[in-house]
Design a protein around this motif. Structure first.
Motif, PDB file in Angstrom:
ATOM      1  N   LEU A 202     -43.329 -66.145-110.039  1.00 39.67           N
ATOM      2  CA  LEU A 202     -43.919 -66.259-111.379  1.00 39.67           C
ATOM      3  C   LEU A 202     -44.719 -65.022-111.755  1.00 39.67           C
ATOM      4  CD1 LEU A 202     -44.515 -68.231-113.817  1.00 39.67           C
ATOM      5  CD2 LEU A 202     -46.572 -68.898-112.580  1.00 39.67           C
ATOM      6  N   VAL A 203     -45.240 -64.290-110.759  1.00 39.85           N
ATOM      7  CA  VAL A 203     -46.189 -63.212-111.047  1.00 39.85           C
ATOM      8  C   VAL A 203     -45.696 -61.854-110.569  1.00 39.85           C
ATOM      9  CG1 VAL A 203     -48.184 -64.748-111.074  1.00 39.85           C
ATOM     10  CG2 VAL A 203     -47.504 -63.664-108.922  1.00 39.85           C
ATOM     11  N   THR A 204     -44.393 -61.646-110.534  1.00 40.83           N
ATOM     12  CA  THR A 204     -43.871 -60.355-110.067  1.00 40.83           C
ATOM     13  C   THR A 204     -44.312 -59.198-110.967  1.00 40.83           C
ATOM     14  OG1 THR A 204     -41.791 -60.802-111.237  1.00 40.83           O
ATOM     15  CG2 THR A 204     -41.871 -61.315-108.870  1.00 40.83           C
ATOM     16  N   THR A 205     -44.623 -59.487-112.216  1.00 40.51           N
ATOM     17  CA  THR A 205     -45.124 -58.438-113.106  1.00 40.51           C
ATOM     18  C   THR A 205     -46.387 -57.815-112.532  1.00 40.51           C
ATOM     19  OG1 THR A 205     -44.185 -59.528-115.051  1.00 40.51           O
ATOM     20  CG2 THR A 205     -45.951 -57.942-115.442  1.00 40.51           C
ATOM     21  N   ILE A 206     -47.217 -58.630-111.885  1.00 33.55           N
ATOM     22  CA  ILE A 206     -48.432 -58.115-111.249  1.00 33.55           C
ATOM     23  C   ILE A 206     -48.150 -57.605-109.845  1.00 33.55           C
ATOM     24  CG2 ILE A 206     -50.728 -58.723-110.388  1.00 33.55           C
ATOM     25  CD1 ILE A 206     -50.931 -60.740-112.675  1.00 33.55           C
TER      26      ILE A 206
END
Length: 260
Positions: A202-206
């Motif tokens: 869910l948080v691969t952008t970060i």
């Protein structure tokens, strides 16, 4: 240092439904519940991914295709489980979205991004809770444990650039207390687990951005990002009879993030 948990059989005889259980936190929790003796329903809108997760867990797992933002989908899933003898007495309302690159400060936030986030995270959690309550009230005896997934962004200013996500999680925290109070006399308990920044798909952008990751991990006093395994233990406790006097509470598993 993490260690492999020793199975305790704490959830023997229980049936647990976990939404968003094909991946991430939901997958970890479903697997741990099975290890602890529960039958587990992998509820997810992605039928193929849910089937893969259930196959990995084994014969103690089955799937339910569920789009939590669609009441008919949620209602049908609970009805089919009841008919099959799999009515859950533990429900983890974990599924959610975070629309990186679209969610923004209030003045810059597109209404459709707001609506999509609220529809899935808050309305979807409400619909899961609504039909979990109905299912549990129909049980003999009535009762059960409902566990929601919150966020530090719903408690403080951590998510200043994520208006919709932060508001949706604050709503979940309020929903916890309201539903817990309304059904306390029926044997239904409702609590929320509040994880810190937890590295999942869910948080691969970060997680794929070294500077962004360093900034957020720097705000966690224990000095590291969370992992799905960090959430498993508190979920097992809240699902178990050991937590029979716990309801309407927020349980932070955030490395101290909300102390700052």
């Amino acid at each position: 240092m993490s260690t492999t948990p020793i199975p305790s059989g704490r959830l023997a005889g229980k049936t647990a439904l976990v939404t968003g259980a094909a991946t991430g936190i939901g997958r970890a929790v479903a697997g741990r519940f099975s290890v602890e003796g529960a039958r587990v329903v992998i509820a997810d809108r992605d039928a193929a991914a849910a089937e893969r997760a259930a196959a990995e867990i084994g014969t103690s797992a089955r799937t339910a295709v569920m789009d939590i933002s669609d009441e008919a989908s949620v209602q049908t899933a609970f009805a089919e489980l009841a008919e099959a003898g799999w009515a859950p007495d533990v429900v983890v309302a974990n599924a959610g979205v975070q629309l990186f690159g679209k969610d923004a400060k209030a003045g810059d936030l597109d209404l459709e991004v707001w609506r999509r986030t609220i529809d899935v995270n808050l309305t979807g959690t409400f619909l899961t809770v609504k039909h979990a309550v109905r299912s549990m009230l129909a049980g003999s005896p009535a009762g059960g444990s409902i566990i929601l997934t919150g966020s530090p962004t719903g408690l403080n200013g951590e998510g200043a650039d994520f208006t919709a996500y932060s508001a949706s999680k604050a709503g979940i925290h309020g929903l916890t207390r309201t539903v817990a109070a309304a059904y306390a006399g029926t044997g239904i308990r409702v609590n929320t687990v509040v994880p810190a920044y937890t590295e999942t798909s869910l948080v691969t952008t970060i997680s794929d951005d070294p500077e962004a990751r360093r900034a957020i991990v720097g705000r966690i006093p224990l000095g590291r990002a969370g992992a799905p395994r960090d959430v498993e233990g508190i979920m097992v406790f809240l699902a178990s009879d050991d937590a029979e006097f716990a309801t309407g509470a927020l349980f932070a598993v955030d490395g101290g993030m909300t102390t700052l």
